[in-house]
Design a protein around this motif. Structure first.
Motif, PDB file in Angstrom:
ATOM      1  N   THR A 128       5.630  -1.202   7.813  1.00 52.41           N
ATOM      2  CA  THR A 128       5.671  -1.944   6.548  1.00 52.41           C
ATOM      3  C   THR A 128       6.979  -2.689   6.355  1.00 52.41           C
ATOM      4  O   THR A 128       7.058  -3.606   5.542  1.00 52.41           O
ATOM      5  N   HIS A 254      -8.766  -8.547  -0.894  1.00 52.78           N
ATOM      6  CA  HIS A 254      -7.638  -7.658  -0.636  1.00 52.78           C
ATOM      7  C   HIS A 254      -8.166  -6.439   0.119  1.00 52.78           C
ATOM      8  O   HIS A 254      -9.056  -5.738  -0.359  1.00 52.78           O
ATOM      9  N   ILE A 255      -7.633  -6.236   1.302  1.00 53.97           N
ATOM     10  CA  ILE A 255      -8.088  -5.163   2.183  1.00 53.97           C
ATOM     11  C   ILE A 255      -7.024  -4.071   2.244  1.00 53.97           C
ATOM     12  O   ILE A 255      -5.838  -4.362   2.389  1.00 53.97           O
ATOM     13  N   MET A 256      -7.452  -2.814   2.127  1.00 53.74           N
ATOM     14  CA  MET A 256      -6.540  -1.702   2.352  1.00 53.74           C
ATOM     15  C   MET A 256      -7.099  -0.842   3.474  1.00 53.74           C
ATOM     16  O   MET A 256      -8.294  -0.570   3.508  1.00 53.74           O
ATOM     17  N   LYS A 268      -0.650   3.564   5.614  1.00 55.74           N
ATOM     18  CA  LYS A 268      -1.600   2.597   5.079  1.00 55.74           C
ATOM     19  C   LYS A 268      -1.000   1.202   5.168  1.00 55.74           C
ATOM     20  O   LYS A 268       0.218   1.038   5.219  1.00 55.74           O
ATOM     21  N   ASN A 269      -1.866   0.203   5.224  1.00 59.57           N
ATOM     22  CA  ASN A 269      -1.456  -1.198   5.213  1.00 59.57           C
ATOM     23  C   ASN A 269      -2.390  -1.973   4.308  1.00 59.57           C
ATOM     24  O   ASN A 269      -3.557  -1.602   4.134  1.00 59.57           O
ATOM     25  N   ASP A 270      -1.882  -3.047   3.731  1.00 53.86           N
ATOM     26  CA  ASP A 270      -2.756  -3.909   2.940  1.00 53.86           C
ATOM     27  C   ASP A 270      -2.631  -5.349   3.426  1.00 53.86           C
ATOM     28  O   ASP A 270      -1.570  -5.783   3.889  1.00 53.86           O
ATOM     29  N   THR A 272      -4.464  -9.607   3.011  1.00 52.01           N
ATOM     30  CA  THR A 272      -5.217 -10.562   2.203  1.00 52.01           C
ATOM     31  C   THR A 272      -6.019 -11.450   3.142  1.00 52.01           C
ATOM     32  O   THR A 272      -5.534 -11.832   4.213  1.00 52.01           O
ATOM     33  N   SER A 347      -6.800   2.381  -5.314  1.00 53.06           N
ATOM     34  CA  SER A 347      -5.507   1.827  -4.888  1.00 53.06           C
ATOM     35  C   SER A 347      -5.608   0.331  -4.631  1.00 53.06           C
ATOM     36  O   SER A 347      -4.734  -0.443  -5.030  1.00 53.06           O
ATOM     37  N   VAL A 348      -6.676  -0.097  -3.959  1.00 52.54           N
ATOM     38  CA  VAL A 348      -6.804  -1.513  -3.628  1.00 52.54           C
ATOM     39  C   VAL A 348      -7.103  -2.338  -4.880  1.00 52.54           C
ATOM     40  O   VAL A 348      -6.692  -3.500  -4.996  1.00 52.54           O
ATOM     41  N   LEU A 351      -3.794  -2.764  -6.455  1.00 48.80           N
ATOM     42  CA  LEU A 351      -3.061  -3.748  -5.669  1.00 48.80           C
ATOM     43  C   LEU A 351      -3.519  -5.159  -6.022  1.00 48.80           C
ATOM     44  O   LEU A 351      -2.708  -6.070  -6.192  1.00 48.80           O
ATOM     45  N   SER A 352      -4.848  -5.333  -6.167  1.00 45.85           N
ATOM     46  CA  SER A 352      -5.409  -6.635  -6.519  1.00 45.85           C
ATOM     47  C   SER A 352      -4.917  -7.089  -7.888  1.00 45.85           C
ATOM     48  O   SER A 352      -4.544  -8.248  -8.084  1.00 45.85           O
TER      49      SER A 352
END
Length: 580
Positions: A128, A254-256, A268-270, A272, A347-348, A351-352
């Motif tokens: 990250t 938005h992908i987690m 974890k990673n997020d 777009t 969580s996602v 984040l969004s």
């Protein structure tokens, strides 16, 4: 080699990749199919899909590349999308350019950090931040003692500190060294138990041969590894490794992704994804899997997705071939999997919402400052010096309103004299003399003078980037298009973002200035003593952990340092006690 055709009927009824282009040759869309002719013909059928309708207006001709199998077509499609980023394809945005750890393909491989993926070496990540990657390298060096130096020209500081087996001196055989490198790879695969078993067997063997120093080293490695294995990460379900992928929407997707190894969430990673209009969650997740795992990521044995996906069987075959064992893609099966997926969905969504709020702030920043582009990338600059002494400069980078610390830069300034304007011009010129990604907005710490200095440099380089200056005293914002500064309300979120960038640049510059100043002070204190060269100075500082401890040391204590005899110890002791 791609073949161009004007008519759909001229396309072969074979497996391959098709490339839709406009009259100027710009790529509009890239796809794959087991029948090129049938798939491209479908774009000309009646449809209510506005995306296809709009693309058809610009379509002039089609190019195609035939492949032997559908799996080959999938790989080629993925590579071409990543390379050309066509406007009508869903594509993964990776503006952060995450750092990876790389094991080089040299005779004696070394471990390093990189943001560029090439075909040489093995890659692990992404991390990250650069800080997280550096922290991991520090741990791996202490555990496996793999080299990270570019040259192999004799023992270095890492060897003296016990962080490298020093293959350049013949301290370790090539086979033994390669075995250590393999353990790094096993570590990233979560195979801690396999490494532990090997280390314990080697320790017992070393002890039986009375190689106590080697046995002690292996014992320390075992203790470190057990600490990693015992860390209290969230428990999922024991068994095979999994990646859990969930999705949320606004104007983007938005992908987690949660990474689960040996029953524990380890990261974890997020991400777009753009160009998602009229696309289904199934199609977006399918595109994400295809693009995400086509770069060097660790592929798990199971990928659990929130929705069933398109091309599942084909993607499973492709991933299984890459990993070397069977990979399964599926939706969650009750119990703990559903529980964790729900947590990931929450969580996602958060984040969004956070990204939507940030987007609003950046949109307002664009409006307030009359910027030509949405300011996704903002750079802040500052300098730090005391009457021209030890001058340094800083550049901080914010992406989508958040600090991107891996993109921070610091500069030792060569400009002489206490001329803040000239120093600012120097660091901006050094930054933009290189062909790198440009900012959407530059913020300099200061008023009209600093603003004009930055603008003059960019003009000399023929670069157009909006610049503002922010004065600390009254928080006035100076712009090039108005003689009167802008005043934003104290509770303005736009002002808070500008202040954050400005203050972060100031903090980073001050921190570097103090480091340089302290280093010079420490060096000058020992450099005044005749007989103390760079090696002895390094040994003294390492032994006593700082200049203050050296000052307080007795002659006997100083004499214990390698390379310091009693006569020299007396000289050091006398120097500090006579000058205090």
């Amino acid at each position: 080699m791609a073949v161009a055709v004007k008519k759909v009927e001229d396309l072969p009824d074979k497996t391959g990749v098709y490339i839709l282009k406009d009259r100027k040759g710009n790529i509009l869309y890239i796809g794959k199919s087991i029948s090129l002719r049938k798939r491209v013909r479908s774009y000309f059928q009646p449809t209510d899909n506005p995306k296809i309708k709009n693309m058809r207006k610009h379509l002039d001709h089609v190019e195609y590349i035939i492949t032997d199998t559908e799996r080959e077509a999938l790989i080629l499609e993925s590579n071409l999308i990543k390379k050309y980023k066509p406007p009508y394809n869903i594509h993964l945005k990776d503006d952060k350019r995450y750092p990876y750890l790389k094991i080089t393909s040299e005779e004696y491989p070394r471990i390093t950090i990189t943001r560029r993926i090439t075909s040489d070496g093995a890659y692990f990540g992404p991390f990250t931040s650069a800080f997280a990657a550096k922290k991991m390298i520090k741990f791996l060096k202490s555990l496996f003692k793999i080299r990270d130096c570019k040259r192999m020209d004799g023992p270095c500081l890492n060897n003296q500190m016990g962080l490298c087996y020093s293959p350049c001196t013949g301290n370790i055989s090539k086979d033994e060294y390669i075995r250590m490198v393999r353990r790094v790879e096993l570590f990233f695969q979560g195979q801690y138990k396999d490494i532990l078993k090997e280390l314990e067997e080697e320790m017992e063997d070393a002890a039986s041969k009375l190689e106590f120093e080697k046995a002690a080293t292996l014992r320390d490695q075992i203790i470190s590894l057990k600490e990693v294995m015992g860390k209290g990460q969230t428990t999922f379900t024991k068994g095979i490794d999994k990646d859990i992928i969930t999705i949320s929407f606004d104007d983007k997707a938005h992908i987690m992704i949660l990474h689960v190894k040996d029953g524990k969430i380890i990261g974890k990673n997020d991400f777009t994804m753009d160009s998602i209009k009229e696309e289904t969650p199934r199609g977006i997740l399918s595109a994400f899997i295809q693009q995400y795992y086509s770069t060097p990521h660790q592929i798990p044995e199971e990928i659990i997705t929130e929705y069933a996906i398109n091309k599942r069987r084909l993607l499973e075959k492709w991933l299984s071939n890459l990993k070397g064992v069977k990979v399964k893609i599926r939706t969650p099966i009750g119990g703990s999997e559903l529980k964790l997926l729900k947590a990931a969905v929450k969580s996602v969504q958060e984040l969004s919402e956070e990204k939507t709020e940030t987007h609003k702030i950046l949109a307002e920043l664009k409006r307030q400052l009359k910027l030509p582009e949405h300011p996704r990338r903002i750079e802040g600059y500052d300098i730090s010096n005391i009457s021209g002494e030890a001058p340094v400069g800083s550049m901080v980078t914010f992406i989508d309103g958040k600090p991107a610390k891996g993109l921070y830069r610091r500069y030792k300034i060569h400009t002489r004299g206490p001329d803040d304007y000239a120093m600012l011009r120097e660091i901006i010129k050094r930054r933009y003399s290189k062909d790198e990604t440009k900012a959407d907005l530059i913020i300099v710490d200061g008023g009209r003078g600093q603003l004009n200095s930055a603008l003059s440099v960019l003009e000399s380089l023929n670069i157009e980037i909006p610049v503002i200056g922010v004065a600390k005293e009254d928080e006035k914002i100076y712009t090039p298009y108005s003689m009167s500064p802008i005043r934003l309300p104290r509770d303005s979120k736009v002002l808070h973002l500008i202040q954050h960038v400005r203050d972060e640049a100031h903090r980073f510059a001050i921190e570097y200035h103090r480091k340089i100043r302290n280093k010079r002070f420490k060096a000058s204190q020992l450099d005044k003593i005749k007989g103390i060269g760079s090696k002895r100075k390094m040994r003294l500082l390492r032994h006593f952990k700082g200049i203050e401890a050296i000052k307080g040391a007795s002659i006997e204590e100083l004499s214990q340092v390698e390379g310091i005899n009693r006569k020299l110890a007396e000289k050091i002791h006398k120097h500090f006690h006579n000058t205090q």
